[in-house]
Design a protein around this motif. Structure first.
Motif, mmCIF file in Angstrom:
data_model
loop_
_atom_site.group_PDB
_atom_site.id
_atom_site.type_symbol
_atom_site.label_atom_id
_atom_site.label_comp_id
_atom_site.label_asym_id
_atom_site.label_seq_id
_atom_site.Cartn_x
_atom_site.Cartn_y
_atom_site.Cartn_z
ATOM 1 N N ARG A 365 0.825 -1.208 0.000
ATOM 2 C CA ARG A 365 0.000 0.000 0.000
ATOM 3 C C ARG A 365 0.857 1.255 0.000
ATOM 4 O O ARG A 365 1.904 1.311 0.651
ATOM 5 C CB ARG A 365 -0.910 0.035 1.232
ATOM 6 C CG ARG A 365 -1.929 -1.086 1.282
ATOM 7 C CD ARG A 365 -3.208 -0.592 1.908
ATOM 8 N NE ARG A 365 -3.978 0.195 0.970
ATOM 9 C CZ ARG A 365 -4.924 1.069 1.310
ATOM 10 N NH1 ARG A 365 -5.192 1.277 2.572
ATOM 11 N NH2 ARG A 365 -5.585 1.728 0.395
ATOM 12 N N LEU A 371 -7.814 6.135 0.003
ATOM 13 C CA LEU A 371 -8.778 5.410 -0.823
ATOM 14 C C LEU A 371 -8.934 3.975 -0.330
ATOM 15 O O LEU A 371 -8.215 3.514 0.566
ATOM 16 C CB LEU A 371 -8.331 5.429 -2.290
ATOM 17 C CG LEU A 371 -8.327 6.800 -2.984
ATOM 18 C CD1 LEU A 371 -7.763 6.687 -4.385
ATOM 19 C CD2 LEU A 371 -9.733 7.387 -3.012
ATOM 20 N N THR A 372 -9.848 3.245 -0.950
ATOM 21 C CA THR A 372 -10.153 1.868 -0.551
ATOM 22 C C THR A 372 -8.927 0.969 -0.659
ATOM 23 O O THR A 372 -8.156 1.060 -1.622
ATOM 24 C CB THR A 372 -11.274 1.304 -1.443
ATOM 25 O OG1 THR A 372 -12.452 2.077 -1.242
ATOM 26 C CG2 THR A 372 -11.565 -0.157 -1.105
ATOM 27 N N ASN A 373 -8.763 0.112 0.326
ATOM 28 C CA ASN A 373 -7.734 -0.926 0.278
ATOM 29 C C ASN A 373 -8.320 -2.105 -0.502
ATOM 30 O O ASN A 373 -9.206 -2.800 -0.007
ATOM 31 C CB ASN A 373 -7.352 -1.359 1.691
ATOM 32 C CG ASN A 373 -6.278 -2.432 1.709
ATOM 33 O OD1 ASN A 373 -6.035 -3.105 0.712
ATOM 34 N ND2 ASN A 373 -5.655 -2.611 2.859
ATOM 35 N N PRO A 374 -7.861 -2.352 -1.740
ATOM 36 C CA PRO A 374 -8.482 -3.407 -2.546
ATOM 37 C C PRO A 374 -8.317 -4.792 -1.948
ATOM 38 O O PRO A 374 -9.194 -5.649 -2.118
ATOM 39 C CB PRO A 374 -7.747 -3.292 -3.885
ATOM 40 C CG PRO A 374 -6.460 -2.606 -3.569
ATOM 41 C CD PRO A 374 -6.760 -1.666 -2.454
ATOM 42 N N GLU A 376 -8.300 -5.621 1.257
ATOM 43 C CA GLU A 376 -9.281 -5.785 2.332
ATOM 44 C C GLU A 376 -10.676 -6.009 1.767
ATOM 45 O O GLU A 376 -11.417 -6.882 2.231
ATOM 46 C CB GLU A 376 -9.276 -4.552 3.238
ATOM 47 C CG GLU A 376 -10.204 -4.684 4.439
ATOM 48 C CD GLU A 376 -10.093 -3.486 5.373
ATOM 49 O OE1 GLU A 376 -10.537 -3.616 6.528
ATOM 50 O OE2 GLU A 376 -9.577 -2.438 4.945
ATOM 51 N N LEU A 377 -11.036 -5.231 0.751
ATOM 52 C CA LEU A 377 -12.361 -5.396 0.152
ATOM 53 C C LEU A 377 -12.523 -6.802 -0.416
ATOM 54 O O LEU A 377 -13.529 -7.479 -0.181
ATOM 55 C CB LEU A 377 -12.574 -4.351 -0.940
ATOM 56 C CG LEU A 377 -13.980 -4.307 -1.574
ATOM 57 C CD1 LEU A 377 -14.334 -2.885 -1.999
ATOM 58 C CD2 LEU A 377 -14.094 -5.247 -2.768
ATOM 59 N N ALA A 524 -18.970 2.466 -4.761
ATOM 60 C CA ALA A 524 -18.529 2.064 -3.419
ATOM 61 C C ALA A 524 -17.767 3.179 -2.718
ATOM 62 O O ALA A 524 -17.613 3.152 -1.491
ATOM 63 C CB ALA A 524 -17.657 0.807 -3.512
ATOM 64 N N ASP A 525 -17.298 4.165 -3.470
ATOM 65 C CA ASP A 525 -16.572 5.284 -2.866
ATOM 66 C C ASP A 525 -17.484 6.133 -1.984
ATOM 67 O O ASP A 525 -17.052 6.680 -0.970
ATOM 68 C CB ASP A 525 -15.964 6.178 -3.951
ATOM 69 C CG ASP A 525 -15.000 5.420 -4.850
ATOM 70 O OD1 ASP A 525 -14.521 4.349 -4.448
ATOM 71 O OD2 ASP A 525 -14.732 5.906 -5.966
ATOM 72 N N ALA A 528 -21.021 3.387 1.693
ATOM 73 C CA ALA A 528 -20.307 2.457 2.577
ATOM 74 C C ALA A 528 -21.007 1.111 2.698
ATOM 75 O O ALA A 528 -20.385 0.105 3.055
ATOM 76 C CB ALA A 528 -20.149 3.088 3.962
ATOM 77 N N VAL A 548 -15.007 0.802 -7.642
ATOM 78 C CA VAL A 548 -14.190 1.087 -6.462
ATOM 79 C C VAL A 548 -12.943 1.838 -6.916
ATOM 80 O O VAL A 548 -12.172 1.330 -7.738
ATOM 81 C CB VAL A 548 -13.764 -0.213 -5.745
ATOM 82 C CG1 VAL A 548 -13.010 0.121 -4.464
ATOM 83 C CG2 VAL A 548 -14.955 -1.108 -5.460
ATOM 84 N N VAL A 550 -9.214 3.086 -6.498
ATOM 85 C CA VAL A 550 -7.999 2.735 -5.763
ATOM 86 C C VAL A 550 -6.852 3.601 -6.276
ATOM 87 O O VAL A 550 -6.898 4.124 -7.390
ATOM 88 C CB VAL A 550 -7.637 1.238 -5.899
ATOM 89 C CG1 VAL A 550 -8.725 0.364 -5.306
ATOM 90 C CG2 VAL A 550 -7.389 0.867 -7.357
#
Length: 572
Positions: A365, A371-374, A376-377, A524-525, A528, A548, A550
């Motif tokens: 990372r 931004l979203t952690n791909p 984790e998602l 998804a941004d 939630a 999403v 990233v």
């Protein structure tokens, strides 16, 4: 009995239990389509022939059964070839039936003429050029047999238009025999087989650091059953290739991870430090081994594979068995139980501990990332599904090719075989969406999750129309970073950040594109609780698109640059 060539094809497909085919009609295959519309077979009209091939792969990969796709001559057949090559590379049993110009026009550069047979020959398991309708009575059964027998693969049948129309007179239909999936021609002789089972058992009794290395040949319910019986009697670290993911549950304490270029560090260490490797249904491809001379340098190799050509091709084996893994592991398990052979639990615990130490959702990372952690998602998708009212056991995942593919391979918790479908050897962008559609048709009680990137999704984005038309329970999750992510990453590490043609100058609004096709789209941004809509059990029969965002500086780590050993990977 009198039947036309087209009628023979359709009848034989019905006899083989084919219920759904995918394709696009055209002039040279219209006679077949004319008969198809009168049959019990459902036809799915894809929007590109390549997608027809991947649709068939989705069915075949998720079920293990051969699937059929269709295309017309010339450009139609040419568009199909990429998907056929992909099936060949990953040993997937599909049958492609292509139309061809009339026999009298072959070789004259007629309209939409191309040498489909010649072009397909290097990328199929077998290709057949039919010259008269009588040949179809042998060609179709032969195609099904070859596609499944031994190491599975694609078969192409090229049928001229006039052959489809011409009648032939015959007395009986071919005897449709059930083909055994692993009835192979080249098999270790039975006397040698028994001896080698004993040698394998003896090697296991002496090993201090054994590893089981599983590939795509282990990814079936039958193979998993045999492996399970073996592991109940002999506990050791288990690693997989990309294609082997799913043959052992991710939650199993013996599973150390995927090996190779983007493999788990612990899995790569386990292979490097091992003194005995049982390589089952795997072919030692370059992305898995890295530098071959530094791969398992001190290990004795036991290679079990259904394809005799793979034995000793890359790495010499001390003991080799040409057979299907389904039949081998129960025998080994029985011998181990009879002789009361046990493994060193300390070695297993050491590798399991190393896996936990190096399994991090933060690996790769960028700093100060908002931004979203791909990772984790992706890792939480089964949890999200359950939170929305679905059973995680009813999920099938497909991927396109790129960073998202490797994140999924590393972090998506695959618990059963044939539930993680990805383009391994050929690495074909555009694979994920049409494969997801095919898998959904073949598994109507499941929801299919397609992981893609903003580069890959555009390769076959037109299949959103097919998805909307069929109204299937497919959730498409696209990670958007404005780049060709994996290319961008390699340019960062290997080409001094010279980002040549890997950054998009302009990105389309993917949400509006999805909505334009008639598919519900979620950002998804800003939402939630996107997963409640994406996996809502009450909306099970509807597709959904999720975007999403990233960071373009997200990396897939570990990363083994070319020319390096797997244990010399970049890990931070």
């Amino acid at each position: 009995m009198k039947y036309t060539g087209a009628q023979i094809i359709v009848k034989l497909l019905e006899m083989y239990g084919i219920e759904t085919v995918a394709g696009i009609p055209g002039g040279s295959i219209l006679p077949l389509y004319d008969e198809l519309n009168r049959s019990s077979i459902r036809h799915v009209l894809v929007r590109h022939e390549q997608a027809a091939g991947f649709f068939a792969q989705g069915m075949a990969r998720s079920t293990g059964k051969p699937a059929v796709c269709l295309a017309t001559s010339g450009p139609g057949a040419m568009n199909l070839l990429t998907a056929i090559a992909d099936a060949r590379a990953d040993s997937i049993p599909i049958i492609a039936i292509t139309g061809q110009v009339n026999t009298t026009l072959i070789g004259t550069d007629a309209f939409q003429e191309a040498d489909t047979f010649g072009l397909s020959f290097p990328i199929t398991k077998h290709s057949i050029m039919v010259k008269n309708p009588y040949e179809l009575l042998e060609a179709i059964p032969k195609a099904f047999e070859i596609a499944l027998k031994g190491r599975p693969g694609p078969v192409l049948i090229d049928v001229p238009r006039d052959v489809q129309l011409k009648e032939c007179d015959f007395d009986v239909w071919p005897d449709i025999k059930k083909v055994r999936l692993h009835d192979i021609k080249f098999h270790t002789p039975i006397d040698e087989y028994s001896e080698k089972m004993g040698l394998i058992t003896e090697a296991l009794s002496k090993a201090k650091r054994p590893v089981l290395y599983c590939g795509g040949g282990c990814n079936s319910e039958e193979a998993v059953s045999g492996i399970k019986s073996f592991l109940q009697n002999y506990r050791l670290p288990v690693v997989t290739s990309l294609m082997g993911i799913g043959c052992i549950p991710e939650s199993n304490e013996m599973y150390i991870g995927m090996v190779g270029m983007h493999g788990n560090h612990a899995a790569n260490v386990a292979m490097h430090d091992s003194d005995l490797v049982i390589a089952a249904g795997v072919r030692f491809d370059d992305r898995a081994t890295g530098v071959v001379s530094k791969f398992c340098p001190d290990a004795k190799i036991i290679h079990i594979d259904i394809d005799a050509a793979e034995v000793d091709k890359i790495i010499p084996a001390s003991i080799s068995v040409v057979a299907d893994v389904e039949s081998v592991f129960p025998v080994i398990a029985q011998l181990i139980a009879e002789k009361k052979i046990t493994s060193d639990e300390g070695w297993l615990k050491k590798m399991a501990k190393l896996r936990k130490e190096h399994f991090s959702l933060e690996c790769g990372r960028p700093k100060n990332e908002k931004l979203t952690n791909p990772r984790e998602l992706i890792s939480k998708v089964p949890e999200y599904a359950e939170a929305a009212g679905m059973s995680k056991d009813k999920l099938i995942a497909t991927t396109d090719v790129g960073q998202h593919q490797m994140w999924a391979a590393q972090y998506y918790p695959v618990e059963r075989p044939r539930s993680f479908l990805t383009s391994g050897s050929l690495g074909t962008m555009g694979f994920g969406l049409p494969t997801a559609i095919g898998a959904s048709v073949a598994n109507p009680d499941c929801r299919v999750v397609c992981f893609s990137g903003d580069g890959s999704i555009m390769m076959n984005v037109q299949e959103m129309a097919t998805l909307a038309e069929l109204n299937l329970p497919v959730t498409v999750i696209v990670f958007q970073n404005g780049t060709l992510g994996m290319v961008y990453q390699q340019q960062k590490f290997l080409f001094d950040k010279n980002y040549s043609a890997s950054v998009f100058g302009r990105s389309p609004d993917l949400l509006e594109i999805a909505r334009g096709f008639g598919i519900e789209a979620i950002d998804a941004d800003s939402d939630a609780e996107w997963y409640k809509k994406a996996f809502d059990n009450n909306r099970q029969n509807k597709p959904c698109f999720v975007r999403v965002s990233v960071d373009s500086e997200e990396n897939v780590l570990p990363f083994v640059p070319g020319g390096k050993a797997n244990i010399d990977s970049i890990r931070d």
